[in-house]
Design a protein around this motif. Sequence first.
Motif, PDB file in Angstrom:
ATOM      1  N   PRO A  52       0.835  -1.203   0.000  1.00  0.00           N
ATOM      2  CA  PRO A  52       0.000   0.000   0.000  1.00  0.00           C
ATOM      3  C   PRO A  52       0.871   1.256   0.000  1.00  0.00           C
ATOM      4  CG  PRO A  52      -0.007  -1.049   2.170  1.00  0.00           C
ATOM      5  CD  PRO A  52       0.694  -1.976   1.244  1.00  0.00           C
ATOM      6  N   GLY A  53       0.372   2.316  -0.522  1.00  0.00           N
ATOM      7  CA  GLY A  53       1.132   3.566  -0.564  1.00  0.00           C
ATOM      8  C   GLY A  53       2.199   3.503  -1.634  1.00  0.00           C
ATOM      9  N   LEU A  54       3.411   3.443  -1.205  1.00  0.00           N
ATOM     10  CA  LEU A  54       4.546   3.381  -2.116  1.00  0.00           C
ATOM     11  C   LEU A  54       4.838   1.927  -2.459  1.00  0.00           C
ATOM     12  CD1 LEU A  54       6.618   5.514  -3.214  1.00  0.00           C
ATOM     13  CD2 LEU A  54       8.080   4.865  -1.309  1.00  0.00           C
ATOM     14  N   ASP A  55       4.733   1.510  -3.733  1.00  0.00           N
ATOM     15  CA  ASP A  55       4.985   0.107  -4.044  1.00  0.00           C
ATOM     16  C   ASP A  55       6.469  -0.133  -4.342  1.00  0.00           C
ATOM     17  OD1 ASP A  55       3.680  -0.005  -7.473  1.00  0.00           O
ATOM     18  OD2 ASP A  55       5.448   0.972  -6.606  1.00  0.00           O
ATOM     19  N   GLY A  56       6.797  -1.385  -4.588  1.00  0.00           N
ATOM     20  CA  GLY A  56       8.198  -1.782  -4.760  1.00  0.00           C
ATOM     21  C   GLY A  56       8.878  -1.074  -5.914  1.00  0.00           C
ATOM     22  N   PHE A  57       8.158  -0.938  -7.054  1.00  0.00           N
ATOM     23  CA  PHE A  57       8.755  -0.269  -8.221  1.00  0.00           C
ATOM     24  C   PHE A  57       9.110   1.177  -7.890  1.00  0.00           C
ATOM     25  CE2 PHE A  57       8.264  -3.808 -10.686  1.00  0.00           C
ATOM     26  CZ  PHE A  57       6.953  -4.235 -10.873  1.00  0.00           C
ATOM     27  N   SER A  58       8.137   1.871  -7.281  1.00  0.00           N
ATOM     28  CA  SER A  58       8.355   3.281  -6.979  1.00  0.00           C
ATOM     29  C   SER A  58       9.469   3.442  -5.953  1.00  0.00           C
ATOM     30  CB  SER A  58       7.085   3.913  -6.423  1.00  0.00           C
ATOM     31  OG  SER A  58       5.984   3.497  -7.188  1.00  0.00           O
ATOM     32  N   LEU A  59       9.474   2.522  -4.971  1.00  0.00           N
ATOM     33  CA  LEU A  59      10.510   2.586  -3.945  1.00  0.00           C
ATOM     34  C   LEU A  59      11.891   2.428  -4.567  1.00  0.00           C
ATOM     35  CD1 LEU A  59      11.226   2.715  -0.895  1.00  0.00           C
ATOM     36  CD2 LEU A  59      11.031   0.228  -0.840  1.00  0.00           C
ATOM     37  N   THR A  60      11.993   1.469  -5.499  1.00  0.00           N
ATOM     38  CA  THR A  60      13.268   1.243  -6.175  1.00  0.00           C
ATOM     39  C   THR A  60      13.698   2.494  -6.939  1.00  0.00           C
ATOM     40  OG1 THR A  60      12.535  -1.026  -6.464  1.00  0.00           O
ATOM     41  CG2 THR A  60      14.508  -0.388  -7.657  1.00  0.00           C
ATOM     42  N   ALA A  61      12.732   3.052  -7.664  1.00  0.00           N
ATOM     43  CA  ALA A  61      13.038   4.249  -8.463  1.00  0.00           C
ATOM     44  C   ALA A  61      13.516   5.382  -7.560  1.00  0.00           C
ATOM     45  CB  ALA A  61      11.792   4.665  -9.237  1.00  0.00           C
ATOM     46  N   LYS A  62      12.849   5.515  -6.418  1.00  0.00           N
ATOM     47  CA  LYS A  62      13.193   6.564  -5.472  1.00  0.00           C
ATOM     48  C   LYS A  62      14.613   6.371  -4.940  1.00  0.00           C
ATOM     49  CE  LYS A  62      10.529   8.999  -2.061  1.00  0.00           C
ATOM     50  NZ  LYS A  62       9.427   9.881  -2.092  1.00  0.00           N
ATOM     51  N   VAL A  63      14.931   5.108  -4.651  1.00  0.00           N
ATOM     52  CA  VAL A  63      16.267   4.769  -4.130  1.00  0.00           C
ATOM     53  C   VAL A  63      17.334   5.135  -5.147  1.00  0.00           C
ATOM     54  CG1 VAL A  63      17.782   2.798  -3.622  1.00  0.00           C
ATOM     55  CG2 VAL A  63      15.561   2.973  -2.507  1.00  0.00           C
ATOM     56  N   ARG A  64      17.039   4.768  -6.396  1.00  0.00           N
ATOM     57  CA  ARG A  64      18.034   5.003  -7.448  1.00  0.00           C
ATOM     58  C   ARG A  64      18.258   6.504  -7.698  1.00  0.00           C
ATOM     59  NH1 ARG A  64      20.127   1.186  -6.328  1.00  0.00           N
ATOM     60  NH2 ARG A  64      19.717  -0.903  -7.079  1.00  0.00           N
ATOM     61  N   SER A  65      17.194   7.279  -7.484  1.00  0.00           N
ATOM     62  CA  SER A  65      17.333   8.704  -7.782  1.00  0.00           C
ATOM     63  C   SER A  65      18.012   9.447  -6.630  1.00  0.00           C
ATOM     64  CB  SER A  65      15.959   9.311  -8.071  1.00  0.00           C
ATOM     65  OG  SER A  65      15.142   9.160  -6.926  1.00  0.00           O
ATOM     66  N   ASP A  66      18.150   8.772  -5.501  1.00  0.00           N
ATOM     67  CA  ASP A  66      18.798   9.410  -4.351  1.00  0.00           C
ATOM     68  C   ASP A  66      20.311   9.208  -4.467  1.00  0.00           C
ATOM     69  OD1 ASP A  66      17.928  10.146  -1.163  1.00  0.00           O
ATOM     70  OD2 ASP A  66      19.968   9.395  -1.495  1.00  0.00           O
ATOM     71  N   SER A  67      21.054  10.278  -4.317  1.00  0.00           N
ATOM     72  CA  SER A  67      22.490  10.185  -4.566  1.00  0.00           C
ATOM     73  C   SER A  67      23.174   9.253  -3.557  1.00  0.00           C
ATOM     74  CB  SER A  67      23.123  11.573  -4.484  1.00  0.00           C
ATOM     75  OG  SER A  67      22.890  12.121  -3.198  1.00  0.00           O
ATOM     76  N   ARG A  68      22.720   9.311  -2.292  1.00  0.00           N
ATOM     77  CA  ARG A  68      23.367   8.506  -1.266  1.00  0.00           C
ATOM     78  C   ARG A  68      23.063   7.008  -1.469  1.00  0.00           C
ATOM     79  NH1 ARG A  68      22.331   6.668   4.080  1.00  0.00           N
ATOM     80  NH2 ARG A  68      20.155   7.217   3.851  1.00  0.00           N
ATOM     81  N   LEU A  69      21.844   6.718  -1.935  1.00  0.00           N
ATOM     82  CA  LEU A  69      21.401   5.328  -2.010  1.00  0.00           C
ATOM     83  C   LEU A  69      21.530   4.721  -3.404  1.00  0.00           C
ATOM     84  CD1 LEU A  69      18.161   5.768   0.118  1.00  0.00           C
ATOM     85  CD2 LEU A  69      20.291   4.703   0.856  1.00  0.00           C
ATOM     86  N   ALA A  70      21.999   5.494  -4.355  1.00  0.00           N
ATOM     87  CA  ALA A  70      22.001   5.062  -5.761  1.00  0.00           C
ATOM     88  C   ALA A  70      22.610   3.678  -5.968  1.00  0.00           C
ATOM     89  CB  ALA A  70      22.723   6.087  -6.616  1.00  0.00           C
ATOM     90  N   ASN A  71      23.627   3.318  -5.158  1.00  0.00           N
ATOM     91  CA  ASN A  71      24.296   2.032  -5.363  1.00  0.00           C
ATOM     92  C   ASN A  71      23.805   0.908  -4.445  1.00  0.00           C
ATOM     93  OD1 ASN A  71      25.971   2.809  -7.488  1.00  0.00           O
ATOM     94  ND2 ASN A  71      27.327   3.866  -6.024  1.00  0.00           N
ATOM     95  N   LEU A  72      22.785   1.202  -3.690  1.00  0.00           N
ATOM     96  CA  LEU A  72      22.260   0.201  -2.768  1.00  0.00           C
ATOM     97  C   LEU A  72      21.688  -1.003  -3.530  1.00  0.00           C
ATOM     98  CD1 LEU A  72      21.399  -0.295   0.319  1.00  0.00           C
ATOM     99  CD2 LEU A  72      19.152   0.490  -0.415  1.00  0.00           C
ATOM    100  N   PRO A  73      22.147  -2.200  -3.251  1.00  0.00           N
ATOM    101  CA  PRO A  73      21.572  -3.360  -3.943  1.00  0.00           C
ATOM    102  C   PRO A  73      20.095  -3.535  -3.552  1.00  0.00           C
ATOM    103  CG  PRO A  73      23.620  -3.953  -2.823  1.00  0.00           C
ATOM    104  CD  PRO A  73      23.234  -2.591  -2.339  1.00  0.00           C
ATOM    105  N   VAL A  74      19.247  -3.714  -4.559  1.00  0.00           N
ATOM    106  CA  VAL A  74      17.817  -3.880  -4.295  1.00  0.00           C
ATOM    107  C   VAL A  74      17.344  -5.218  -4.868  1.00  0.00           C
ATOM    108  CG1 VAL A  74      15.502  -2.965  -4.723  1.00  0.00           C
ATOM    109  CG2 VAL A  74      17.434  -1.399  -4.355  1.00  0.00           C
ATOM    110  N   VAL A  75      16.687  -6.003  -4.021  1.00  0.00           N
ATOM    111  CA  VAL A  75      16.118  -7.272  -4.475  1.00  0.00           C
ATOM    112  C   VAL A  75      14.607  -7.168  -4.359  1.00  0.00           C
ATOM    113  CG1 VAL A  75      16.010  -9.773  -4.095  1.00  0.00           C
ATOM    114  CG2 VAL A  75      18.131  -8.534  -3.602  1.00  0.00           C
ATOM    115  N   LEU A  76      13.919  -7.379  -5.469  1.00  0.00           N
ATOM    116  CA  LEU A  76      12.460  -7.351  -5.423  1.00  0.00           C
ATOM    117  C   LEU A  76      11.933  -8.774  -5.300  1.00  0.00           C
ATOM    118  CD1 LEU A  76      11.577  -4.670  -8.127  1.00  0.00           C
ATOM    119  CD2 LEU A  76      11.476  -4.430  -5.638  1.00  0.00           C
ATOM    120  N   VAL A  77      11.046  -8.970  -4.326  1.00  0.00           N
ATOM    121  CA  VAL A  77      10.432 -10.281  -4.125  1.00  0.00           C
ATOM    122  C   VAL A  77       8.951 -10.096  -4.367  1.00  0.00           C
ATOM    123  CG1 VAL A  77      10.082 -12.168  -2.500  1.00  0.00           C
ATOM    124  CG2 VAL A  77      12.120 -10.758  -2.338  1.00  0.00           C
ATOM    125  N   THR A  78       8.394 -10.913  -5.252  1.00  0.00           N
ATOM    126  CA  THR A  78       7.002 -10.655  -5.597  1.00  0.00           C
ATOM    127  C   THR A  78       6.217 -11.891  -6.006  1.00  0.00           C
ATOM    128  OG1 THR A  78       5.560  -9.397  -7.029  1.00  0.00           O
ATOM    129  CG2 THR A  78       7.595 -10.197  -7.988  1.00  0.00           C
TER     130      THR A  78
END
Lengths: 174, 776
Positions: free
Chosen positions: B706-732
């Motif tokens: 609900p609210g912010l879904d996994g895709f949007s969260l990933t996109a948000k992470v990538r657009s953040d300079s500090r978090l851009a390289n954070l490994p993201v695993v989507l489970v669905t």
Amino acid sequence: MSGTDRSVQAVLQARARKLAVVETQLQDEPELQLVYFELAQETYAVEAHYVVEVLPLQHLTPLPYTPDFVLGIVGVHGHIVSVIDLRSFFDLPRQGLSDLNRIVILRDGQMKFALLTDRAVGSCSVPKQSLQTSQPHLNGVRRDYLLGISTASWAVLDAAKLLSSPQLRVESYV
Amino acid sequence: MTTQQPQLQQRLLTAFRQEATERLGSLRDALASLEQADATPDVLETVYREVHSLKGAARAVNAQQFERLCQKLESLFSALKQHQRGPGQGQITLINQALQRLQRILNSTDEHTTKLVDADDDTLQALCTALEQSCTDPDIQVPVEQAAAPAEVAITAEPGKLRVSSQALDKLWFCAEDLLDTRLESAELASELKQAQADFTCWHRYRYELSAALRVLQPASGSPSDSAVPTFTTTISAAKTNTTITAHASNTEPNSVTAQAQHSLIVFAQWATEFLQQWDYRISQLARMAAQLAMRSTSLETAFRQELQQVLLMPCASLTEGMPAMVQELAEAASKSATLTISGAEYQVDKRILEELRSPLQHLLRNAVDHGIETVQQRKSAGKAGSARLSIDFIQLSSNRFGLRFSDDGRGIDTEAVTAKAIQQGVLTRQQASALSDAERCRLIFRSGLSTSPMLTELSGRGLGLAIVEEKVLRLNGDIEICNQPGQGCSFMLALPVSLSTYRILLVRVAGQLFAIPCQSINRVLRMPATALRSVENRAVLPIAEQSLPLWSLADLLQLTPQHNQKMLQLILVETTECQYLLQVDEILTDQDITLKSLGPQLKRVTCITGVARLGNGQLVPVLNMQDLYKRACRTERPMPVQQSATSAERQKLLVAEDSITSRSLMKSILETAGFQVVTAVDGVDAWQALQQSDFAALISDIEMPGLDGFSLTAKVRSDSRLANLPVVLVTALQSKEDRVRGLEAGANAYILKSSFEQDHLLDILQQLLSQEQEP
């Protein structure tokens, strides 16, 4: 003999006639004494003379490093008896343990172990002839340990073969 | 009647076989001593009596030829006794032949009748004739030594002692175990009744109020017609049932009916009061009786067990029976010469321990004859007596331990050769070998698979034998020491408990299950903060007394789910002759004496488990095999969870975003078991906030939230300079290809389907991503 005695006799005789049935050929046909039990929605049976005791499954201690078919051990009259889960050995569907689970302790010479059953057990005797020994519909490990199928479609297991099976014996080293 | 006859015959025959086998065994031993040492009147007398008894037994089962042969032997010994001389060489050979023939008859069974094959034939005839002639015409005469040395083998019944079959004793022992169950049940019954009695105290509280209320009603109860009196409206509020008895003076029902009902109630209440009072008394009596019964059965069970322990004590002589003869036969077969002497054989030890010792001792004897002692020629050229001397001595070590020393005067263990072999087989490295003391090198012979061929003469591949000896002795809670004197001989000292129930164990809890660790192999127990652990070569170690000891979680070794994040670690320092290591457990409970039981015939040997202990409450607890556990631990390739938590400072922190509580806790437990630190978020927004607040090694996120879904969260992470390289695993749970593409487009590093969700898969992917991240 008084009158009342005679009437009592008559009543008794009448009852006896009513209850009497023609004796089946007991002498000729060899009977198979069976202990039967439920396992994964099917009824299985073993020859009664291999059965030592039937007990509720209580205080089971699981053991690490044993094959899946070894459910654990229980203490019976000071002896340790291992409990074998045939569902695992025969690749049958498994469900959790409940209060209804009983163990059937089998023994033959040196070997002794218990079989886990899903539900209460009973015993009966069937004519040996009635056992159907060809089982085209059965497959896998189960078939190797089958004595035959009874008229009530019970799978009568070959207890002697189970007890002597090297596959069911555990001897493992690191 | 007719059916009884064969059964009786069969029973007699079984008894005869048993008795005759024993007697033949002691005859062989006695003959061995006659052959080696000089004959003494004692030994001759013993032999004579044995043969005589054997003859009598044979007559009872109608084994005519057996009896005939015994009779000839008897007359031969009778003649020897009369002339006060020992048998000559030729006579000994004859006697040996006769004994062998007797044994053959004994071993034979007719297929149809299950009787002994007891037929007369030429060889038997010849044997009898020869024995007869030998009585009057002994070939060589050996004078009897008059000094009466104690007879080595003397089966003389002591007065006041009975012979009981060992099976009967075993059954009795199991009865004792059954008695324990009865004791436990009676204790449980007593406590149930005590509880029932205690439950009655609440009745006491109401009893007085009820009887007081009844007294108020009493006068009216006698005359139901006067039911309109106001007393009937009294509310018995104190009654347990809170029943309100009310008389409705103005209701539609006839008064007499109401009064009748009231009367019944009062009568019932009176009766019930008395009835309950009686039951109160009866239950308290029953509880008292049950408590007494429980106490009596406890003391009876304890006494029975202790007495039985005494009955089960047997002289060590029963263990060594037949062994002098066996040594002689073995030596002859290896073209050597050896004698076995036994001392301290009268010492009494639990029969079950003696039974267990039989095969290890036979192994040692064989080993000594095959490898330990030299040929007559070699011995003579080394300046020793031609015939090797082996000895078994039983020594009392303490009130509950005894020693069995087995020594030979052979060539001893060639430690150099054994070490070389061990290096060659890869058991240890050259470097490790050079660090070993001489005693430690000797112990290498116990390593299974290490063939003792460097030390042996003609047989090889006997490496396993000595390993089995050690395992058996350890199983009995004993230990072995080797005393090696190269050129002079070698001795094995086995220290063992006198009774089986003096097996002491430490009870521990791991993943909710109880396990027992033999105290014999425990150096001490420790409590250490988790931070004290270090990681060396990807393994957890703990520095103790200037030594870095390897540490494993017992839960992990036993393939159970370990408890997480313990700040204080409960540790056991395990020390055996082969290894020293630490085991982490969840809880250390207590130490106690147990009787080690085997796992039953179906579980002949289970890796890492020596046997089972039965606790006082009837619970069965597996007793661990510390050697196996060590081997197993060394072989484990999977990274230990302990090792992960060991480096807790560097433990990687993961963020799991998942809205389903089931999936969330499942993932959390999987990741924590694998050694990660896990923070959870219930949805995308929550996760985003967490990401802002602290640093994470990776994000594992559900897609549908609900609210912010996994895709949007990933996109948000990538657009953040500090978090851009954070490994993201989507489970669905989403299966479509489009979603997968969309996920990867949003910048996810991996995409796992819940349907194909496997913990190893997830862990593999994480491992990959995290190591990639570290590399650049």
